[in-house]
Design a protein around this motif. Sequence first.
Motif, PDB file in Angstrom:
ATOM      1  N   THR A 102      38.982  39.862  31.611  1.00 11.91           N
ATOM      2  CA  THR A 102      39.055  38.462  31.471  1.00 11.91           C
ATOM      3  C   THR A 102      39.907  37.945  31.843  1.00 11.91           C
ATOM      4  O   THR A 102      40.413  36.959  32.756  1.00 11.91           O
ATOM      5  N   LEU A 103      41.260  38.024  31.610  1.00  8.87           N
ATOM      6  CA  LEU A 103      42.683  38.026  32.620  1.00  8.87           C
ATOM      7  C   LEU A 103      41.675  37.719  34.125  1.00  8.87           C
ATOM      8  O   LEU A 103      42.259  36.744  34.801  1.00  8.87           O
ATOM      9  N   LYS A 104      41.274  38.760  35.167  1.00  7.40           N
ATOM     10  CA  LYS A 104      40.567  39.437  36.362  1.00  7.40           C
ATOM     11  C   LYS A 104      40.170  37.838  36.272  1.00  7.40           C
ATOM     12  O   LYS A 104      40.377  37.636  37.590  1.00  7.40           O
ATOM     13  N   LEU A 105      39.530  37.555  35.468  1.00  5.76           N
ATOM     14  CA  LEU A 105      38.034  36.829  36.310  1.00  5.76           C
ATOM     15  C   LEU A 105      38.323  35.702  36.168  1.00  5.76           C
ATOM     16  O   LEU A 105      38.139  34.650  37.164  1.00  5.76           O
ATOM     17  N   VAL A 106      39.328  34.854  35.468  1.00  8.50           N
ATOM     18  CA  VAL A 106      40.315  33.991  35.134  1.00  8.50           C
ATOM     19  C   VAL A 106      41.171  34.061  36.381  1.00  8.50           C
ATOM     20  O   VAL A 106      41.066  32.268  37.625  1.00  8.50           O
ATOM     21  N   ILE A 107      41.688  34.833  36.446  1.00  3.73           N
ATOM     22  CA  ILE A 107      42.065  34.946  38.411  1.00  3.73           C
ATOM     23  C   ILE A 107      41.652  34.700  39.440  1.00  3.73           C
ATOM     24  O   ILE A 107      42.232  34.317  40.424  1.00  3.73           O
ATOM     25  N   GLY A 108      40.277  35.475  38.932  1.00  8.77           N
ATOM     26  CA  GLY A 108      39.470  35.320  40.600  1.00  8.77           C
ATOM     27  C   GLY A 108      39.042  34.645  40.605  1.00  8.77           C
ATOM     28  O   GLY A 108      38.972  33.904  42.073  1.00  8.77           O
ATOM     29  N   PHE A 109      38.777  34.051  39.816  1.00  4.50           N
ATOM     30  CA  PHE A 109      38.386  31.856  40.322  1.00  4.50           C
ATOM     31  C   PHE A 109      39.408  31.123  40.660  1.00  4.50           C
ATOM     32  O   PHE A 109      38.946  30.443  41.266  1.00  4.50           O
ATOM     33  N   ALA A 123      34.338  17.636  40.597  1.00  7.52           N
ATOM     34  CA  ALA A 123      33.926  19.536  41.469  1.00  7.52           C
ATOM     35  C   ALA A 123      35.331  20.223  40.199  1.00  7.52           C
ATOM     36  O   ALA A 123      34.824  21.496  40.008  1.00  7.52           O
ATOM     37  N   THR A 124      36.118  20.014  40.472  1.00  7.99           N
ATOM     38  CA  THR A 124      37.650  20.642  38.796  1.00  7.99           C
ATOM     39  C   THR A 124      36.772  20.931  37.543  1.00  7.99           C
ATOM     40  O   THR A 124      36.707  21.846  36.869  1.00  7.99           O
ATOM     41  N   VAL A 125      36.514  19.644  37.237  1.00  4.80           N
ATOM     42  CA  VAL A 125      35.351  19.711  35.615  1.00  4.80           C
ATOM     43  C   VAL A 125      34.028  20.635  35.560  1.00  4.80           C
ATOM     44  O   VAL A 125      34.519  22.013  34.796  1.00  4.80           O
ATOM     45  N   LEU A 126      33.450  20.825  36.811  1.00  7.58           N
ATOM     46  CA  LEU A 126      32.224  21.673  36.885  1.00  7.58           C
ATOM     47  C   LEU A 126      32.743  22.883  37.092  1.00  7.58           C
ATOM     48  O   LEU A 126      32.411  24.181  36.298  1.00  7.58           O
ATOM     49  N   PHE A 127      33.695  23.178  37.896  1.00  2.96           N
ATOM     50  CA  PHE A 127      34.525  24.715  37.704  1.00  2.96           C
ATOM     51  C   PHE A 127      34.801  25.369  36.721  1.00  2.96           C
ATOM     52  O   PHE A 127      34.338  25.837  36.325  1.00  2.96           O
ATOM     53  N   THR A 157      35.796  29.190  48.833  1.00  2.00           N
ATOM     54  CA  THR A 157      35.453  29.049  46.919  1.00  2.00           C
ATOM     55  C   THR A 157      35.919  27.631  46.581  1.00  2.00           C
ATOM     56  O   THR A 157      36.382  27.049  47.277  1.00  2.00           O
ATOM     57  N   SER A 158      35.559  27.595  45.228  1.00  2.00           N
ATOM     58  CA  SER A 158      35.402  26.459  44.572  1.00  2.00           C
ATOM     59  C   SER A 158      37.122  25.544  44.841  1.00  2.00           C
ATOM     60  O   SER A 158      37.344  25.283  45.135  1.00  2.00           O
ATOM     61  N   THR A 159      38.211  26.523  44.065  1.00  2.00           N
ATOM     62  CA  THR A 159      39.807  26.392  44.532  1.00  2.00           C
ATOM     63  C   THR A 159      39.812  25.360  46.256  1.00  2.00           C
ATOM     64  O   THR A 159      40.514  24.474  46.377  1.00  2.00           O
ATOM     65  N   TYR A 160      39.555  26.383  46.509  1.00  2.00           N
ATOM     66  CA  TYR A 160      40.038  26.271  48.421  1.00  2.00           C
ATOM     67  C   TYR A 160      38.716  24.394  48.615  1.00  2.00           C
ATOM     68  O   TYR A 160      39.115  23.505  49.439  1.00  2.00           O
ATOM     69  N   ASP A 161      37.624  24.714  48.286  1.00  2.00           N
ATOM     70  CA  ASP A 161      36.486  23.069  48.731  1.00  2.00           C
ATOM     71  C   ASP A 161      37.236  22.026  48.114  1.00  2.00           C
ATOM     72  O   ASP A 161      37.540  20.983  48.486  1.00  2.00           O
ATOM     73  N   GLY A 189      27.559  26.082  47.054  1.00  2.00           N
ATOM     74  CA  GLY A 189      27.875  26.934  47.595  1.00  2.00           C
ATOM     75  C   GLY A 189      29.361  27.839  46.920  1.00  2.00           C
ATOM     76  O   GLY A 189      29.292  29.046  47.034  1.00  2.00           O
ATOM     77  N   SER A 190      29.832  27.319  47.448  1.00  2.00           N
ATOM     78  CA  SER A 190      31.679  27.661  46.856  1.00  2.00           C
ATOM     79  C   SER A 190      31.462  27.978  45.378  1.00  2.00           C
ATOM     80  O   SER A 190      32.161  28.769  44.868  1.00  2.00           O
ATOM     81  N   LEU A 191      30.888  27.594  44.367  1.00  2.00           N
ATOM     82  CA  LEU A 191      30.744  28.020  42.871  1.00  2.00           C
ATOM     83  C   LEU A 191      30.422  28.925  43.105  1.00  2.00           C
ATOM     84  O   LEU A 191      30.663  29.893  42.458  1.00  2.00           O
ATOM     85  N   TRP A 192      28.717  29.262  43.388  1.00  2.00           N
ATOM     86  CA  TRP A 192      28.338  30.867  43.430  1.00  2.00           C
ATOM     87  C   TRP A 192      29.026  31.365  44.632  1.00  2.00           C
ATOM     88  O   TRP A 192      29.378  32.944  43.734  1.00  2.00           O
ATOM     89  N   ARG A 193      30.327  31.199  45.250  1.00  2.00           N
ATOM     90  CA  ARG A 193      30.683  32.393  45.884  1.00  2.00           C
ATOM     91  C   ARG A 193      32.171  33.209  45.261  1.00  2.00           C
ATOM     92  O   ARG A 193      32.165  34.145  45.413  1.00  2.00           O
ATOM     93  N   SER A 194      32.415  31.712  44.148  1.00  2.00           N
ATOM     94  CA  SER A 194      33.686  32.174  43.388  1.00  2.00           C
ATOM     95  C   SER A 194      33.785  33.003  42.213  1.00  2.00           C
ATOM     96  O   SER A 194      33.640  34.041  41.972  1.00  2.00           O
ATOM     97  N   VAL A 195      31.411  32.980  41.806  1.00  2.00           N
ATOM     98  CA  VAL A 195      31.164  33.896  40.663  1.00  2.00           C
ATOM     99  C   VAL A 195      31.217  35.408  41.054  1.00  2.00           C
ATOM    100  O   VAL A 195      31.676  35.726  40.473  1.00  2.00           O
TER     101      VAL A 195
END
Length: 295
Positions: free
Chosen positions: A220-227, A268-272, A247-251, A69-75
């Motif tokens: 592109t930069l903002k997408l990376v920062i947002g993730f 999870a970090t690799v998948l993220f 989000t994935s980082t928090y999980d 679920g965190s993957l979807w929320r992060s995207v």
Amino acid sequence: MSRASHVPRFRVPRALAAPSVVFLLVFAAYPLVYLIGLAFTSSTLAQPLRRWTGFDNFHSALESQSFSGSLWRSVVFAVAAACVQLVLGTALALLLRARAARPGLLGTVLLLPLVTPPVMVGVAWKLLLAPVGGALNGALHEFGLPGVNPLGGSTGAFVTLIVIDSWQWTPFVMLLAYAALLGVPDELREAAALDGAGRVRTLRSVVLPYIEPTLLSVLTLKLVIGFKVFDIVYVVTAGGPGFSTTTSTYDIQRTALQEFDVGSAAAATVLFSLIIGLVVSVVALRRKRHEEVAV
């Protein structure tokens, strides 16, 4: 004979390249290899690389409702925040460019959120939106309006995080877009005016296409920062209510530092990272096509 064959080739001496190679090996290659090793082993903080487990950690991560679920929320968070900030930042840059050749005091004031530490941003907004004693509800009470609690519901909390992130990072987009606007040749504007194009037509057909490569790079930069967002989630909502803002980082942080399951956190970090690369590659492909058309 092609023109490229006449271009002299220069080789950097090995002694000069050695520091850069060592730096990449120490700060890039080694952490990556170590992360992959953790992902394929049973690892804890006290006992890393304890036992080979193959793809078990990856299976556990994908089967976890919290992480999937965190993957979807992060995207959703990264894409929504990046798009909002790109539009607002570009609009502010256009207003500043139309106002003067230099941003001046107004531009400096608009940049203040960018230099504010993320933790302080989260604390300030949490105090502002507090249901009891918060500045927002205090102002509503003064006007005889009912109080609100945007952090009390799943959708409201998620949207609030996007608003907070946009408040902080829109000046970053504005600054880069403004720099790109300064590079638009005046001859292009004058040629468009001679052809009878108004301001809106000039903006749509001349200015925006000219700065599109820069805007795509900023996106592109903002997408990376947002993730990578973590600070405001940790301070403002702590992943709640429930898991609605996890989000994935928090999980991943919770899995590694609270549950001490470093192996699963590494997997999870690799998948993220793969998800980030997939999303960012879409924007990179758009930028590549733009460059090919321009050539």
